[in-house]
Design a protein around this motif. Sequence first.
Motif, mmCIF file in Angstrom:
data_model
loop_
_atom_site.group_PDB
_atom_site.id
_atom_site.type_symbol
_atom_site.label_atom_id
_atom_site.label_comp_id
_atom_site.label_asym_id
_atom_site.label_seq_id
_atom_site.Cartn_x
_atom_site.Cartn_y
_atom_site.Cartn_z
ATOM 1 N N PRO A 219 64.961 -17.099 42.339
ATOM 2 C CA PRO A 219 65.737 -16.416 43.381
ATOM 3 C C PRO A 219 65.971 -14.956 43.015
ATOM 4 C CG PRO A 219 67.213 -17.673 41.989
ATOM 5 C CD PRO A 219 65.814 -17.971 41.513
ATOM 6 N N ARG A 221 68.694 -11.936 44.008
ATOM 7 C CA ARG A 221 69.960 -11.705 44.697
ATOM 8 C C ARG A 221 70.118 -10.220 45.022
ATOM 9 N NH1 ARG A 221 75.586 -11.655 43.009
ATOM 10 N NH2 ARG A 221 74.865 -11.712 40.854
ATOM 11 N N TRP A 378 60.545 -8.019 52.354
ATOM 12 C CA TRP A 378 61.465 -8.643 53.300
ATOM 13 C C TRP A 378 60.762 -9.446 54.380
ATOM 14 C CZ3 TRP A 378 66.147 -9.602 51.940
ATOM 15 C CH2 TRP A 378 66.745 -8.804 50.959
ATOM 16 N N PRO A 381 61.398 -12.983 51.816
ATOM 17 C CA PRO A 381 62.142 -12.748 50.579
ATOM 18 C C PRO A 381 62.535 -14.042 49.872
ATOM 19 C CG PRO A 381 63.574 -12.478 52.473
ATOM 20 C CD PRO A 381 62.187 -12.672 53.020
ATOM 21 N N THR A 383 65.149 -15.369 48.602
ATOM 22 C CA THR A 383 66.600 -15.312 48.542
ATOM 23 C C THR A 383 67.173 -16.557 47.877
ATOM 24 O OG1 THR A 383 66.776 -16.365 50.695
ATOM 25 C CG2 THR A 383 66.682 -13.955 50.666
#
Length: 423
Positions: A219, A221, A378, A381, A383
């Motif tokens: 991930p 952040r 993006w 992504p 996330t």
Amino acid sequence: MHVVILAEFATASGGAEKVAVESARGLAEAGARVTFIQAVDGPADALLDHPGIGRVPLSLPDVWSLPAWRGAVAGIWNGEAARRLTAALAALPEPADCLHLHQWSRAFSPAVLPVLLAQSAPLVLTLHDYFLACPNGVFYRFDQGAPCSLEPMSARCLAAPCDPKSRLHKAVRVGRAAALRVAAGRDRLDVIHVSDASLARMAGMLAGRALRHHRIDNPVRVAPGAPAEPERGDAVAYVGRLTAEKGADLVAEAARRAGLPALFIGAGPLDDALRAQGAEVIGWRSPSEVGEILRSRARAVCAPSRWYETGPLTIYEALAQGIPAIASNRSGAAEKVRHGETGLVVAPEAEALAEAFRTLKDDSLVARLGRAAHAAYWQAPPTLAAHAQALLGLYGGLTDEAAHHHGDRAGHSNGEPVVAAMR
């Protein structure tokens, strides 16, 4: 679903701990019930402060804090870690549906594997490094300053003086690697790789072992926002521990040759040498501070690993902010960089890096790379939410399979990669 995450520390001081903490938070936000078991005493990251996360400290010492002989014994086989983990799992208010181990080299030791494999819940390991195969964990010859080419645990491997500390440390690490093989036994292990390169390399190293390979990105952040303006920056930035295997010295030398300032965010054994080369070393900073510094100072972020680093997060974080990334062609993160479009993929050599840095003097090129990096990142992504959903998909499949086989996790695997993809 109740997920038990096991890591040796509860603070994001390194890549493995960072992923363990962030995945716990992502899973809790996705509605899972999470128990975070930390081996070593110490503070907990604020991300673990969530009503869906319970934390269980085992209060074990870090083996590096113990006298030499005790640290060696505990590093190879920490019986106390096994006893405390057994008690902690038995005391959980509800049984685990899945167990996820992120580290075992500093306090847990291989002794925790039989404990975890004895549980009715399936066990998953994320391979942040190469400890499952390689004694020193990074598949790197510190004596030669180059990646290793030997078969792990072969006679030539055992004789090689490759450890970063000493032959005695190598002997202890070999003992730990042997204990790990015994501890895993013939049980099937489900392992997660964080990059395609890591999966390909480790699947070869571990051929013949009872493993199933899965592929899930770490991930990242970074909050969505406007892209940075790297063409306004003045320096090439490096974020992380300042060591030779991670190539920190290469950044300083290449920047000097290219006539650009070098900015180091982090600390390590090369602190003084980097400052002596004229580099700016500002030590560790909080994630928010790092983001602000990079957005104001960095023309590019460079991760020139000499070792086969599985997936340095600094590359992903740079791309997410719209800052060009320069990645070593030995690094797993290089697969996220589109050479000449969102950054550069370069051999970890001073002159090759210097040539790449010279191109960064072109403001229009830096601006174009940064905008393309932001746009590409993006589109899909990695996330916390996406990471959590990929994990829950894997956990769900494993728990369904365990139920189907009446909880019997022993079995045969042909070692073929099974891709749980979140790329």
